[in-house]
Write a protein that holds these residues in place. Sequence first.
Motif, PDB file in Angstrom:
ATOM      1  N   LEU A  85     -16.479  88.749  20.995  1.00  0.00           N
ATOM      2  CA  LEU A  85     -16.366  88.680  19.541  1.00  0.00           C
ATOM      3  C   LEU A  85     -14.942  88.345  19.106  1.00  0.00           C
ATOM      4  CD1 LEU A  85     -18.650  91.581  18.266  1.00  0.00           C
ATOM      5  CD2 LEU A  85     -19.112  89.121  18.316  1.00  0.00           C
ATOM      6  N   GLU A  86     -13.948  88.852  19.827  1.00  0.00           N
ATOM      7  CA  GLU A  86     -12.553  88.556  19.491  1.00  0.00           C
ATOM      8  C   GLU A  86     -12.272  87.061  19.657  1.00  0.00           C
ATOM      9  OE1 GLU A  86      -8.273  90.534  20.408  1.00  0.00           O
ATOM     10  OE2 GLU A  86      -9.475  90.006  22.173  1.00  0.00           O
ATOM     11  N   THR A  87     -12.731  86.493  20.766  1.00  0.00           N
ATOM     12  CA  THR A  87     -12.559  85.054  21.007  1.00  0.00           C
ATOM     13  C   THR A  87     -13.260  84.259  19.917  1.00  0.00           C
ATOM     14  OG1 THR A  87     -12.388  85.378  23.386  1.00  0.00           O
ATOM     15  CG2 THR A  87     -13.033  83.171  22.632  1.00  0.00           C
ATOM     16  N   HIS A  88     -14.467  84.674  19.561  1.00  0.00           N
ATOM     17  CA  HIS A  88     -15.211  83.953  18.527  1.00  0.00           C
ATOM     18  C   HIS A  88     -14.522  84.091  17.173  1.00  0.00           C
ATOM     19  CE1 HIS A  88     -18.413  81.849  16.606  1.00  0.00           C
ATOM     20  NE2 HIS A  88     -18.665  82.873  15.820  1.00  0.00           N
ATOM     21  N   ALA A  89     -14.007  85.258  16.869  1.00  0.00           N
ATOM     22  CA  ALA A  89     -13.302  85.457  15.595  1.00  0.00           C
ATOM     23  C   ALA A  89     -12.112  84.500  15.493  1.00  0.00           C
ATOM     24  CB  ALA A  89     -12.846  86.906  15.462  1.00  0.00           C
ATOM     25  N   LYS A  90     -11.394  84.321  16.585  1.00  0.00           N
ATOM     26  CA  LYS A  90     -10.268  83.377  16.591  1.00  0.00           C
ATOM     27  C   LYS A  90     -10.759  81.950  16.362  1.00  0.00           C
ATOM     28  CE  LYS A  90      -7.284  86.252  19.417  1.00  0.00           C
ATOM     29  NZ  LYS A  90      -6.676  86.478  20.739  1.00  0.00           N
ATOM     30  N   ASP A  91     -11.883  81.603  16.963  1.00  0.00           N
ATOM     31  CA  ASP A  91     -12.469  80.278  16.744  1.00  0.00           C
ATOM     32  C   ASP A  91     -12.854  80.082  15.280  1.00  0.00           C
ATOM     33  OD1 ASP A  91     -12.176  79.703  19.437  1.00  0.00           O
ATOM     34  OD2 ASP A  91     -14.288  80.071  19.928  1.00  0.00           O
ATOM     35  N   VAL A  92     -13.445  81.110  14.679  1.00  0.00           N
ATOM     36  CA  VAL A  92     -13.849  81.032  13.276  1.00  0.00           C
ATOM     37  C   VAL A  92     -12.617  80.900  12.382  1.00  0.00           C
ATOM     38  CG1 VAL A  92     -14.935  82.296  11.365  1.00  0.00           C
ATOM     39  CG2 VAL A  92     -16.049  82.222  13.607  1.00  0.00           C
TER      40      VAL A  92
END
Length: 123
Positions: A85-92
Amino acid sequence: MTGLRISEVAEMTQLSMDTLRYYEKIGLIPIPKKNSRGYKEYTDAELRYITFIINLKRTDMPLASIKAYIDAYNQNEITECYQLLETHAKDVEKQIAERQSILQTIQYKLDHFKEIDGGAKKS
């Protein structure tokens, strides 16, 4: 609200029934229990679960990553869930910044067209 039929869940989530069945098939969502008449019935908790998956999908998280998150969650691998989720949050966040830049360019162009057209708005 309990005991939702697949057609109701499809309507509420704006997913097709085929998509819901596909998500069940690949293990993205649990297969709901059947009622006494043999029809699948989704619970409120399952609807919230599906909604979370939809939100991840709407932010362009690939199904494979969503599946990895779901698998980690089901195995109580909290650290892996957090990292995904942290990686995805950075992508978002990156997507938002890119779109904000594009929006600024569009707004600049709109302002330019207003100036050359004497401030008149076209609809």
